[in-house]
Structures are given as structure tokens and as C-alpha cells.
Design a protein around this motif. Structure first.
Motif, PDB file in Angstrom:
ATOM      1  N   SER A   1       4.333   3.137  -3.318  1.00 38.37           N
ATOM      2  CA  SER A   1       4.780   4.315  -4.344  1.00 38.37           C
ATOM      3  C   SER A   1       5.695   5.279  -3.581  1.00 38.37           C
ATOM      4  N   ALA A   2       5.880   5.263  -2.219  1.00 42.81           N
ATOM      5  CA  ALA A   2       6.993   5.907  -1.579  1.00 42.81           C
ATOM      6  C   ALA A   2       8.398   5.615  -1.937  1.00 42.81           C
TER       7      ALA A   2
ATOM      8  N   SER B   1       1.284   5.077  -8.489  1.00 43.96           N
ATOM      9  CA  SER B   1       0.103   5.448  -7.527  1.00 43.96           C
ATOM     10  C   SER B   1      -1.356   5.129  -8.156  1.00 43.96           C
TER      11      SER B   1
ATOM     12  N   TYR C   1       0.966  -1.238  -0.067  1.00 48.25           N
ATOM     13  CA  TYR C   1      -0.173  -0.021   0.254  1.00 48.25           C
ATOM     14  C   TYR C   1       0.787   1.212   0.121  1.00 48.25           C
ATOM     15  N   ASN C   2       1.996   1.374   0.804  1.00 47.54           N
ATOM     16  CA  ASN C   2       3.079   2.239   0.551  1.00 47.54           C
ATOM     17  C   ASN C   2       3.943   2.190  -0.174  1.00 47.54           C
TER      18      ASN C   2
END
Length: 327
Positions: free
Chosen positions: A139-140, A161, A136-137
Motif C-alpha cells: 500500500s505504500a 489497504s 505487506y507494504n
């Protein structure tokens, strides 16, 4: 010494007397052994079960009227559809990935074996919720994804994203986790095939690909399919974790409604429980028939279905009642 006739008469008379005192063989009844402990345990279990059912029916805390209100609400059914979609996609992708990883673990290449073993080791060690939150994270870490020459120019670029929607994150996370377990199921099924089958296929001059697709894998399915259908039950329950990546599945819909209507938390949890029981029961029924289908080549007589068992029990009970009445 000479025998006296009078001494033999009482013995001859005693034998018919003893024989006449015993009941005829047709009248004798064989009584079954009494199992006192079994009857006591059965009575205790029935009493506890009756108390549990009575508590469910009479405890106002469960709010069964609200349960009936929420059970078929559109928000709950929409969450149920999401759960079914995530389960179906993750099951198919997980099985395909598991086949690839299992073949890598059985490969003659040490690199493929090491990569396959590492994948299974990592994904079975990391909790599923951690995998989902990490994706879920994602894209960071990588804002864009590209396709091109390795260590060279990229031909296509994608915005991560926009590509990684909530549904994609949930399906990818569950598929990656499911593939690790499916790989062991597939590998175990392939290893269960007798070595003589490999030798017979090689003696026929078949290629390695045709040996696997025509000889080995069809026989391995007898072990793979029932075990993987059983794995689907765990996958259905695992879909409840996608709520933590902002996907409103069945559990997520109940959690959202519980926040809006705090007084209906218990009925909503009961709704979720009943729906999961229905889904897992359906998969369990499929699993039973799949195992029964694949048992045809291994057993002379197929195991009876639950309906056949019920009929046999009723027939036996009817025959026992008739014997008791005749006696």
C-alpha cells in the motif's frame, strides 16, 4: 596286460565308503551369509535411538506436562485452522497459476515464453519472506487499485489497504511463490508425454485445445500430481512465515503464547513440531496412494502398501520360526 580282479576291489569299496560319510541331501542346511558389519551398525543405531528416546522422556527441560496442556488449547487449534486455510487456498491458486505459466513457457509466442521464464526466474530467486513483506507494504507504493481502460479512465477504484487483509497478503504471497515451482512441475509433466501422442492426436484431426485437454494433459497428470503433492509438504512448512505479516497461524500462535509465557517456550515449540509432523505425514500418506494409483498404467504389479509389507514380513518371520523349530 590283463587287469587283476583284486586291484578293482579296493576302488569299488572306497566309493560307497565316501558316499556313506557325507550326510544325506535332505539333512543338509543352507546357512545364510553372515553380515557382521550390518549387525554392528544396527546395534549402534538402536543404542543411539534408545538414548535419544530416553533423553526425551526423562529430561525435565521438555516439560511434557505443559506440552499436554498446550497441545489442544483453543489458541493453538485456531492457529492450526488458519494454517490449513492458507495451505488449501495457496495450493489451489498456486497450481492454477502454475498451469498458466507453464503453458506460457511452452507457447509459440516469444513474448509469452519470455514473461513465463522471467516470472519463474524471479520468484524462485527471491526468498518467500521478502515477497510476503513486500506485499505487506504494498500500500505504500499503490494506495488505490483501479479497473478501466489501459492508460485511460478508471471505472472502479479500490482502497488497497482495505482490500489487502492479512489473510489476503499471506495467500497471495504464497500463491505467487508456489506458482513458480508448480509451473516447472507442470511443464516437466507435459514434456514427459511421448511425442507420438501429439502426432496421433493430430492425425485424428483434433483441435489443439482438444489435443491438450483429452490426450496430453491426462497423461501428464501421471507425473504432475505426485510431484505437486510432494510440493505441498514444503508449502505447509512455508506457512510458518505468514507470522511476519501479522497473521496468527500455528507458528504465530505459539510465538505469541511464548512471549506471554516465557517458561513454556520449549513445550510450545514441541507442540508446533508435532502438529507439523501430523500434517506432513497426512500429506505424505496421500502422496503415496496417489503415486500408487497413477502407477497402475506403468507397472504390471502395484507396489505393496505399508500394511501389506507388514503382513508379508510377519508371514515370513512366522515361516522362518517354523522351519527353525522343525530343524
Amino acid at each position: 596286460m590283463s587287469e587283476t580282479p583284486g586291484a578293482a576291489v579296493p576302488l569299488a569299496e572306497a566309493q560307497p565308503a565316501a558316499a556313506s560319510s557325507a550326510p544325506p541331501l535332505a539333512v543338509r542346511r543352507v546357512l545364510p551369509q553372515r553380515h557382521l558389519g550390518r549387525w554392528i551398525a544396527t546395534a549402534v543405531v538402536l543404542v543411539l535411538l534408545a538414548q535419544f528416546v530416553h533423553g526425551l522422556a526423562t529430561n525435565p527441560f521438555y516439560q511434557w506436562d505443559r506440552f499436554g496442556y498446550w497441545f489442544l488449547r483453543p489458541v493453538v487449534l485456531d492457529g492450526l485452522v488458519v494454517t490449513l486455510e492458507v495451505t488449501a487456498l495457496s495450493a489451489v491458486l498456486g497450481l492454477l497459476g502454475g498451469i498458466v505459466i507453464a503453458l506460457a513457457r511452452l507457447s509459440a509466442s516469444p513474448v509469452l515464453r519470455a514473461v513465463g521464464w522471467t516470472y519463474v526466474w524471479v520468484l524462485r530467486s527471491v526468498p518467500l519472506i521478502v515477497v510476503l513483506i513486500f506485499l505487506y507494504n504494498f500500500s505504500a507504493l499503490y494506495r488505490t487499485l483501479s479497473i478501466g481502460v489501459p492508460f485511460g479512465p478508471a471505472f472502479f477504484r479500490f482502497d488497497e489497504s482495505r482490500l489487502a487483509t492479512d489473510m489476503v497478503v499471506a495467500v497471495v504471497g504464497l500463491s505467487l511463490n508456489e506458482a513458480a515451482y508448480a509451473a516447472e512441475v507442470v511443464r516437466g509433466g507435459i514434456l514427459s508425454v511421448d511425442q507420438g501422442q501429439y502426432e496421433a492426436a493430430a492425425a485424428l484431426g483434433l483441435s489443439r485445445y482438444r489435443r491438450f485437454t483429452r490426450i496430453v494433459f491426462p497423461q501428464a497428470l501421471r507425473t504432475i500430481v505426485p510431484n505437486y503433492v510432494n510440493q505441498l509438504i514444503g508449502l505447509i512448512k512455508s506457512t510458518s512465515l505468514v507470522f511476519y505479516v501479522s497473521l496468527l497461524d500455528l507458528f504465530g500462535a505459539a510465538q505469541t503464547m511464548g512471549s506471554t509465557y516465557p517458561g513454556d517456550i520449549v513445550p510450545l515449540l514441541l507442540v508446533v513440531t508435532v502438529w507439523y509432523l501430523i500434517l506432513t505425514s497426512a500429506v505424505s500418506a496421500v502422496q503415496y496412494h496417489v503415486e500408487r494409483h497413477h502407477a497402475r498404467g506403468a507397472q504390471h504389479a502395484l507396489p505393496p502398501t505399508p500394511l501389506q509389507r507388514l503382513r508379508a514380513a510377519l508371514t515370513g518371520l512366522r515361516a522362518r520360526v517354523r522351519r527353525e523349530a522343525a530343524a
